[in-house]
Design an enzyme around this catalytic site. Sequence first.
Site, PDB file in Angstrom:
ATOM      1  N   HIS A 170       0.848  -1.187   0.000  1.00 10.23           N
ATOM      2  CA  HIS A 170       0.000   0.000   0.000  1.00 10.23           C
ATOM      3  C   HIS A 170       0.888   1.243   0.000  1.00 10.23           C
ATOM      4  CE1 HIS A 170      -2.811   3.085   1.486  1.00 10.23           C
ATOM      5  NE2 HIS A 170      -3.749   2.323   0.981  1.00 10.23           N
ATOM      6  N   ASP A 293     -11.310   0.848  -1.344  1.00 13.25           N
ATOM      7  CA  ASP A 293     -10.440   1.871  -0.763  1.00 13.25           C
ATOM      8  C   ASP A 293     -11.102   2.523   0.446  1.00 13.25           C
ATOM      9  OD1 ASP A 293      -7.891   2.835  -0.695  1.00 13.25           O
ATOM     10  OD2 ASP A 293      -8.220   4.520  -2.041  1.00 13.25           O
TER      11      ASP A 293
END
Length: 334
Positions: A170, A293
């Site tokens: 990430h 997300d």
Amino acid sequence: MPQLFHLFIVAFVVSSFVYARVWNDTGNGTIVFEEAWTIPELTTGLHRWIKMMVLSCASPCIQGISDPTVANAMAINANNQLAAQISNNTLRFGAFAALSMHNASEAAAELKRTVEELGFLGGLVNDYQQSGENNGEHSILPDTLIYYDQPDFDIFWQTVTELDVPVYFHPRTNVEPISTLLYGHAPWLLGPGQEFAVTLSNHILGLCTNGVFDRFPDLKIIVGHLGERIPSDLVRIDTQLLRQVPLGMPMLRNVSTYFHTNLYETTSGNFATTLLQFHIQEIGLDRILFSIDYPFVDIPSGATWVNGLDEVLTPEELLNLKRGAAIKLLKLND
């Protein structure tokens, strides 16, 4: 980070047998990978359509802690607390481990503990690990940025492959002075608009070009935001990297190949239907996982987009995007 630090310092003792993972395959709904620390309500409206959410620690999490001892202790504490949060509802929630990447052996040990004792589904790292005495929260000059594409990290990747779990990469914000040097002229490019994709794609391409996937052909890495743009540019990347072979680049294949054997992407925060179709042509639908997300993007927006893909995907293809590929990757039905 202040709230997370406050959360981490609470002492917590975990009984390992309590957190064994249980999976109930309903045959419908979706599985999503989200960087959410707290458990969202999944019982009303469009939220009900999420059948499993894999939770993880928000960026930069442990990668923002420069002291190795503190970082390792924080990672252990964070994982224990996340395990406690989901212990009463492992039908709907899984977890990726937070890891201190200062030391490859310690990172490997903590990943192994969380997978084997806490029932975690893999690990998540927020790009590079900042390190060094002058690389604290308020420092001006960083001492060290640790990337995981060097042979020093082979012991970690060996453990990952032995556990047969994925590691999610990430993005994170850059430390100073990198942030100001690169984006001081246009600070609007900081964050998800540009900075995240540029910085993390460099790390992913570093794994490729430094031969990590050649040394560990069974390694599984997840990249969010439709692969941080890499699959959109594979022809140029592959062509230009060929020029580096005579210069000693150890990569044995090409980046396109690794997206068919080692790399997965998620749709998190990038609900671009035509781009999704292009990526399906480039890397195949089996390498693409639906995600939202959350909490940076609301769940109804993701639900509306993915459910509208029935106009461009067959029912079988849509089911694979929503859940099939994730079930296989996470070995939920094994």
